[in-house]
Enzyme design. Structure first.
Site, PDB file in Angstrom:
ATOM      1  N   LYS A 190       0.822  -1.198   0.000  1.00 16.38           N
ATOM      2  CA  LYS A 190       0.000   0.000   0.000  1.00 16.38           C
ATOM      3  C   LYS A 190       0.866   1.262   0.000  1.00 16.38           C
ATOM      4  O   LYS A 190       1.955   1.297   0.581  1.00 16.38           O
ATOM      5  CB  LYS A 190      -0.922   0.017   1.216  1.00 16.38           C
ATOM      6  CG  LYS A 190      -1.876  -1.164   1.279  1.00 16.38           C
ATOM      7  CD  LYS A 190      -2.775  -1.230   0.060  1.00 16.38           C
ATOM      8  CE  LYS A 190      -3.771  -2.377   0.161  1.00 16.38           C
ATOM      9  NZ  LYS A 190      -4.653  -2.450  -1.020  1.00 16.38           N
TER      10      LYS A 190
ATOM     11  N   ASP B 160      -0.143   0.090  -4.536  1.00 18.66           N
ATOM     12  CA  ASP B 160      -1.594   0.284  -4.606  1.00 18.66           C
ATOM     13  C   ASP B 160      -1.972   1.476  -3.730  1.00 18.66           C
ATOM     14  O   ASP B 160      -1.808   1.434  -2.507  1.00 18.66           O
ATOM     15  CB  ASP B 160      -2.294  -0.986  -4.107  1.00 18.66           C
ATOM     16  CG  ASP B 160      -3.810  -0.909  -4.183  1.00 18.66           C
ATOM     17  OD1 ASP B 160      -4.337   0.106  -4.680  1.00 18.66           O
ATOM     18  OD2 ASP B 160      -4.465  -1.872  -3.731  1.00 18.66           O
TER      19      ASP B 160
ATOM     20  N   GLU C 273      -1.379   0.740  -8.894  1.00 13.25           N
ATOM     21  CA  GLU C 273      -2.802   0.400  -8.844  1.00 13.25           C
ATOM     22  C   GLU C 273      -3.629   1.528  -8.240  1.00 13.25           C
ATOM     23  O   GLU C 273      -3.236   2.135  -7.251  1.00 13.25           O
ATOM     24  CB  GLU C 273      -2.979  -0.879  -8.019  1.00 13.25           C
ATOM     25  CG  GLU C 273      -4.413  -1.366  -7.924  1.00 13.25           C
ATOM     26  CD  GLU C 273      -4.504  -2.726  -7.257  1.00 13.25           C
ATOM     27  OE1 GLU C 273      -5.569  -3.013  -6.657  1.00 13.25           O
ATOM     28  OE2 GLU C 273      -3.530  -3.493  -7.323  1.00 13.25           O
TER      29      GLU C 273
ATOM     30  N   GLU D   5     -11.154  -2.285  -9.695  1.00 14.47           N
ATOM     31  CA  GLU D   5     -11.883  -2.970  -8.624  1.00 14.47           C
ATOM     32  C   GLU D   5     -13.126  -2.210  -8.206  1.00 14.47           C
ATOM     33  O   GLU D   5     -14.049  -2.801  -7.641  1.00 14.47           O
ATOM     34  CB  GLU D   5     -10.978  -3.197  -7.417  1.00 14.47           C
ATOM     35  CG  GLU D   5     -10.615  -1.955  -6.639  1.00 14.47           C
ATOM     36  CD  GLU D   5      -9.711  -2.254  -5.457  1.00 14.47           C
ATOM     37  OE1 GLU D   5     -10.201  -2.194  -4.319  1.00 14.47           O
ATOM     38  OE2 GLU D   5      -8.531  -2.543  -5.666  1.00 14.47           O
TER      39      GLU D   5
ATOM     40  N   ASP E 285     -13.723  -7.107 -10.202  1.00 15.55           N
ATOM     41  CA  ASP E 285     -14.032  -7.977  -9.070  1.00 15.55           C
ATOM     42  C   ASP E 285     -15.404  -8.570  -9.337  1.00 15.55           C
ATOM     43  O   ASP E 285     -16.410  -7.847  -9.352  1.00 15.55           O
ATOM     44  CB  ASP E 285     -14.025  -7.175  -7.767  1.00 15.55           C
ATOM     45  CG  ASP E 285     -14.117  -8.060  -6.525  1.00 15.55           C
ATOM     46  OD1 ASP E 285     -14.798  -9.107  -6.598  1.00 15.55           O
ATOM     47  OD2 ASP E 285     -13.529  -7.704  -5.498  1.00 15.55           O
TER      48      ASP E 285
ATOM     49  N   HIS F 197      -9.487  -8.175  -8.692  1.00 14.46           N
ATOM     50  CA  HIS F 197      -9.370  -7.781  -7.281  1.00 14.46           C
ATOM     51  C   HIS F 197     -10.195  -8.717  -6.420  1.00 14.46           C
ATOM     52  O   HIS F 197     -11.273  -9.161  -6.811  1.00 14.46           O
ATOM     53  CB  HIS F 197      -9.890  -6.347  -7.105  1.00 14.46           C
ATOM     54  CG  HIS F 197     -10.167  -5.984  -5.674  1.00 14.46           C
ATOM     55  ND1 HIS F 197     -11.418  -6.117  -5.100  1.00 14.46           N
ATOM     56  CD2 HIS F 197      -9.350  -5.520  -4.691  1.00 14.46           C
ATOM     57  CE1 HIS F 197     -11.366  -5.727  -3.841  1.00 14.46           C
ATOM     58  NE2 HIS F 197     -10.131  -5.362  -3.566  1.00 14.46           N
TER      59      HIS F 197
END
Length: 366
Positions: free
Chosen positions: A167, A196, A222, A248, A271, A298
């Site tokens: 992250k 991400d 991401e 996602e 997703d 995702h």
């Protein structure tokens, strides 16, 4: 009973929620709980299909509305049911309504596989059995410094992962650059490292971060900006050439059509629990393939393992290691192989059947 006489007799939803031992945070949000909903579509042949969702009030309300329409319907008529339930005038275009639809649609496809006696990937495509994984981790957490972050990511590599994701976005760009460098140094040059942001940045900040990480061989960036900031995706890509992964928080083939049209996205991340279930996921994957793009979905790995095994443009499966003490939701959980892949379970349907022991011991919300 033949498949032609198959009817939906009931839809039951079992919801579960429990606290995490340690809260985790991404670029914008902190998560204190685990949660899952099992959606059971029952038939007059004794075949039950399972989909998964979340115990959110709005999602629950839409599922209840949809259930009223489906009793007595043929569960194999997935296209007809999807078209009826995705009604923007009555229910809305995206959000909890589409998530509720997704959980039901997935359960219907689980029934299709069980009726055919085939794993879903063989029923709809049958491209491969083993899918490379990347491990999703690197969350912010109390007392997690550079040393602890590096040790976490090395642990995933030792588990077999050849790609790891972390992250960014909750601290200053300077701090995140240090965090990324620590991970790269720890895992070495041969492991893919992805970052991400979970939509935390404006485009100019995402550009700044990408430029400062040019020497770290980042495999993808991401969700750098908000899902609807298509111009922000374009600006980031044109300014840096970084590989962008997103999707996602996108819904239906229409949303992914518009993402593709930006020309900025290389990795699409639908997703199936959100974007419209199996029905829509397969259309998105085909559209991506026609545009030379890869799919890295995702979310929960078992929700996507059969889908990735069915398509030619599956790049990697997002894999969430279960922390020690976390119960196993599923009966057919697939472990990581020594080569960093996961093998699709050779069982009929989607392999989303809940573990009976989990159902017995977990505290049910509804």
């Amino acid at each position: 009973m033949t498949a032609s006489g198959l009817k939906i007799t009931a839809i039951d939803v079992k919801e579960y929620k429990w606290k995490r031992d340690v809260p985790i945070s991404n670029g914008l949000h902190t998560y204190t709980n685990h949660e899952i909903s099992f959606v059971e579509v029952q038939t007059n042949a004794g075949i039950t299909g399972y989909g998964i969702g979340r115990p959110r009030p709005a999602e629950r309300a839409f599922r209840e509305q949809f259930t009223k329409k489906l009793i007595g319907r043929d569960p194999l008529m997935t296209e007809a049911i999807w078209k009826e339930l995705w009604s923007p005038k009555l229910y809305g275009r995206r959000g909890m309504e589409t998530r509720a639809l997704s959980s039901i649609d997935t359960a219907l496809w689980d029934i299709r596989g069980k009726v055919a006696g085939l794993p879903l990937y063989k029923l709809v495509g049958g491209y491969r059995t083993d899918i490379p994984i990347y491990t999703a981790g690197g969350y912010y957490a109390p007392d997690k410094g550079l040393k602890e972050l590096a040790e976490e990511m090395v642990g995933y590599v030792e588990m077999g992962a050849r790609a790891v994701k972390m992250k960014v976005g909750a601290v200053s760009i300077t701090e995140d650059v240090e965090r990324v460098r620590a991970v790269r140094n720890a895992v070495g040059p041969d492991i893919k490292v992805m970052i991400d942001a979970n939509c935390a940045y404006r485009a100019y900040d995402a550009i700044s971060l990408a430029r400062r990480l040019e020497d770290q061989d980042i495999f993808w960036f991401e969700e750098p900006v908000q899902p609807d900031d298509y111009e922000g995706f374009r600006r980031l890509f044109e300014a840096t050439g970084v590989t962008i992964a997103t999707g996602e928080n996108e819904y239906t083939k229409h949303g992914f059509r518009d993402l593709i049209a930006t020309g900025a996205i290389s990795i699409l991340q639908p997703d199936a629990r959100y974007t419209g279930g199996v029905t829509e996921f397969l259309k998105i994957a085909a559209m991506a393939d026609a545009n030379g793009l890869d799919i890295c979905p995702h979310g929960e790995q078992l929700a996507h393992l059969n889908l990735l095994a069915a398509i030619p443009n599956a790049r990697m499966l997002e894999y969430y290691p279960k922390p020690a003490g976390t119960p196993d939701f599923f009966l057919h959980t697939a472990p990581v192989n020594a080569d960093g892949t996961v093998t699709c379970p050779d069982v009929p349907g989607m392999a989303l059947d809940p573990d009976p022991d989990f159902l017995k011991t977990a505290e049910r919300l509804a």
